[in-house]
Design a protein around this motif. Structure first.
Motif, PDB file in Angstrom:
ATOM      1  N   LYS A  54     -19.474 -44.181 -74.300  1.00 29.61           N
ATOM      2  CA  LYS A  54     -19.309 -45.114 -75.412  1.00 29.61           C
ATOM      3  C   LYS A  54     -20.565 -45.039 -76.269  1.00 29.61           C
ATOM      4  CE  LYS A  54     -21.069 -49.220 -72.997  1.00 29.61           C
ATOM      5  NZ  LYS A  54     -20.796 -50.577 -72.566  1.00 29.61           N
ATOM      6  N   ASP A  55     -20.468 -45.569 -77.456  1.00 31.96           N
ATOM      7  CA  ASP A  55     -21.605 -45.629 -78.380  1.00 31.96           C
ATOM      8  C   ASP A  55     -22.276 -44.267 -78.578  1.00 31.96           C
ATOM      9  OD1 ASP A  55     -21.143 -48.375 -78.555  1.00 31.96           O
ATOM     10  OD2 ASP A  55     -22.502 -48.804 -76.889  1.00 31.96           O
ATOM     11  N   VAL A  56     -21.480 -43.239 -78.737  1.00 36.57           N
ATOM     12  CA  VAL A  56     -22.028 -41.904 -79.006  1.00 36.57           C
ATOM     13  C   VAL A  56     -22.485 -41.865 -80.463  1.00 36.57           C
ATOM     14  CG1 VAL A  56     -21.524 -39.435 -79.095  1.00 36.57           C
ATOM     15  CG2 VAL A  56     -20.485 -40.853 -77.313  1.00 36.57           C
ATOM     16  N   SER A  57     -23.724 -41.464 -80.664  1.00 35.91           N
ATOM     17  CA  SER A  57     -24.231 -41.350 -82.037  1.00 35.91           C
ATOM     18  C   SER A  57     -25.017 -40.057 -82.192  1.00 35.91           C
ATOM     19  CB  SER A  57     -25.104 -42.547 -82.419  1.00 35.91           C
ATOM     20  OG  SER A  57     -26.314 -42.528 -81.693  1.00 35.91           O
ATOM     21  N   MET A  58     -24.939 -39.506 -83.388  1.00 43.44           N
ATOM     22  CA  MET A  58     -25.651 -38.279 -83.734  1.00 43.44           C
ATOM     23  C   MET A  58     -26.228 -38.481 -85.127  1.00 43.44           C
ATOM     24  SD  MET A  58     -22.655 -35.760 -82.351  1.00 43.44           S
ATOM     25  CE  MET A  58     -21.341 -36.843 -82.904  1.00 43.44           C
ATOM     26  N   ILE A  59     -27.552 -38.476 -85.212  1.00 45.53           N
ATOM     27  CA  ILE A  59     -28.242 -38.758 -86.476  1.00 45.53           C
ATOM     28  C   ILE A  59     -29.134 -37.578 -86.838  1.00 45.53           C
ATOM     29  CG2 ILE A  59     -29.836 -40.315 -87.686  1.00 45.53           C
ATOM     30  CD1 ILE A  59     -27.378 -41.808 -86.844  1.00 45.53           C
ATOM     31  N   ASN A  60     -28.974 -37.065 -88.063  1.00 44.30           N
ATOM     32  CA  ASN A  60     -29.883 -36.060 -88.578  1.00 44.30           C
ATOM     33  C   ASN A  60     -31.151 -36.805 -88.992  1.00 44.30           C
ATOM     34  OD1 ASN A  60     -31.349 -34.313 -90.310  1.00 44.30           O
ATOM     35  ND2 ASN A  60     -29.499 -33.186 -90.795  1.00 44.30           N
ATOM     36  N   LEU A  61     -32.253 -36.552 -88.303  1.00 45.46           N
ATOM     37  CA  LEU A  61     -33.480 -37.309 -88.552  1.00 45.46           C
ATOM     38  C   LEU A  61     -34.138 -36.951 -89.883  1.00 45.46           C
ATOM     39  CD1 LEU A  61     -34.966 -37.383 -84.943  1.00 45.46           C
ATOM     40  CD2 LEU A  61     -33.651 -39.161 -86.136  1.00 45.46           C
ATOM     41  N   ARG A  62     -33.823 -35.802 -90.463  1.00 40.28           N
ATOM     42  CA  ARG A  62     -34.368 -35.453 -91.783  1.00 40.28           C
ATOM     43  C   ARG A  62     -33.724 -36.308 -92.869  1.00 40.28           C
ATOM     44  NH1 ARG A  62     -32.530 -32.249 -95.913  1.00 40.28           N
ATOM     45  NH2 ARG A  62     -30.878 -31.443 -94.576  1.00 40.28           N
ATOM     46  N   THR A  63     -32.408 -36.461 -92.793  1.00 42.10           N
ATOM     47  CA  THR A  63     -31.679 -37.206 -93.824  1.00 42.10           C
ATOM     48  C   THR A  63     -31.402 -38.646 -93.416  1.00 42.10           C
ATOM     49  OG1 THR A  63     -29.534 -36.548 -92.933  1.00 42.10           O
ATOM     50  CG2 THR A  63     -30.530 -35.102 -94.601  1.00 42.10           C
ATOM     51  N   ASN A  64     -31.580 -38.930 -92.138  1.00 46.58           N
ATOM     52  CA  ASN A  64     -31.278 -40.243 -91.553  1.00 46.58           C
ATOM     53  C   ASN A  64     -29.795 -40.603 -91.719  1.00 46.58           C
ATOM     54  OD1 ASN A  64     -32.300 -42.281 -89.943  1.00 46.58           O
ATOM     55  ND2 ASN A  64     -32.537 -43.674 -91.664  1.00 46.58           N
ATOM     56  N   LYS A  65     -28.942 -39.572 -91.734  1.00 46.25           N
ATOM     57  CA  LYS A  65     -27.503 -39.782 -91.876  1.00 46.25           C
ATOM     58  C   LYS A  65     -26.798 -39.423 -90.575  1.00 46.25           C
ATOM     59  CE  LYS A  65     -27.234 -38.962 -96.823  1.00 46.25           C
ATOM     60  NZ  LYS A  65     -26.686 -38.126 -97.888  1.00 46.25           N
ATOM     61  N   THR A 106     -23.868 -43.649 -74.187  1.00 43.03           N
ATOM     62  CA  THR A 106     -23.951 -44.590 -73.075  1.00 43.03           C
ATOM     63  C   THR A 106     -22.822 -44.298 -72.094  1.00 43.03           C
ATOM     64  OG1 THR A 106     -24.922 -46.270 -74.506  1.00 43.03           O
ATOM     65  CG2 THR A 106     -23.928 -47.040 -72.448  1.00 43.03           C
ATOM     66  N   ASN A 107     -23.184 -44.262 -70.813  1.00 43.94           N
ATOM     67  CA  ASN A 107     -22.197 -44.116 -69.750  1.00 43.94           C
ATOM     68  C   ASN A 107     -21.442 -45.444 -69.652  1.00 43.94           C
ATOM     69  OD1 ASN A 107     -20.902 -44.195 -67.203  1.00 43.94           O
ATOM     70  ND2 ASN A 107     -22.433 -42.836 -66.287  1.00 43.94           N
ATOM     71  N   SER A 108     -20.136 -45.418 -69.878  1.00 44.76           N
ATOM     72  CA  SER A 108     -19.332 -46.648 -69.880  1.00 44.76           C
ATOM     73  C   SER A 108     -19.303 -47.335 -68.523  1.00 44.76           C
ATOM     74  CB  SER A 108     -17.882 -46.327 -70.294  1.00 44.76           C
ATOM     75  OG  SER A 108     -17.851 -45.892 -71.611  1.00 44.76           O
ATOM     76  N   GLU A 109     -19.477 -46.569 -67.445  1.00 46.18           N
ATOM     77  CA  GLU A 109     -19.407 -47.146 -66.097  1.00 46.18           C
ATOM     78  C   GLU A 109     -20.698 -47.821 -65.674  1.00 46.18           C
ATOM     79  OE1 GLU A 109     -18.302 -43.614 -63.988  1.00 46.18           O
ATOM     80  OE2 GLU A 109     -16.162 -43.874 -64.460  1.00 46.18           O
ATOM     81  N   THR A 110     -21.845 -47.266 -66.085  1.00 50.00           N
ATOM     82  CA  THR A 110     -23.140 -47.798 -65.646  1.00 50.00           C
ATOM     83  C   THR A 110     -23.934 -48.462 -66.765  1.00 50.00           C
ATOM     84  OG1 THR A 110     -24.307 -45.735 -66.112  1.00 50.00           O
ATOM     85  CG2 THR A 110     -23.305 -45.969 -63.902  1.00 50.00           C
TER      86      THR A 110
END
Length: 140
Positions: A54-65, A106-110
């Protein structure tokens, strides 16, 4: 003098043809394969099982997008635990030299959250490519 005029015209024609053959994105002329590249990461636990995320996110740190991977074809089934980060459909989201991309899930179980930084290049390259970073993230 009359022999020099055709040569001069030929030279001008060649130079103008070369300059008009550039790609519109400013990358110049290059020959690329017809492959379609994908970059992803494998999430697993210490028992080599693939927990729900859950809550998987991927952010390009150069563009902050945030990254939204383009999947082509749209119905590909990747292996269990594999999370797509990007593909050639997103090549212009990255610089040619590579950008740091923060991956978090985030691991949904733990409820344990893990984060990693990958360097991904694109831009004027033929395909997206991973320059550095892990292939796998392991939850405790």
């Amino acid at each position: 003098m009359t022999k020099k005029v055709p040569l001069l015209l030929l030279l001008i024609a060649c130079l103008s043809a070369c300059s008009s053959n550039k790609q519109k994105n400013g990358c110049g002329v290059q020959t690329c394969t017809l492959e379609y590249a994908y970059i992803g990461i494998l999430f697993k636990d210490q028992q080599n099982k693939f927990p729900p995320l859950k809550d998987v996110s991927m952010i390009n740190l150069r563009t902050n997008k945030p990254l939204t991977p383009v999947l082509y074809p749209p119905n590909i089934d990747f292996v269990a635990g594999y999370t797509l980060i990007t593909s050639d459909g997103n090549i212009k989201d990255f610089s040619t030299d590579g950008d740091d991309v923060k991956i978090s899930a985030t691991n949904s179980e733990t409820n344990q959250t893990k984060t990693a930084i990958l360097k991904i290049a694109g831009g004027c390259g033929c395909h997206v490519s991973k320059k550095s970073g892990p292939d796998t993230i392991v939850f405790d």
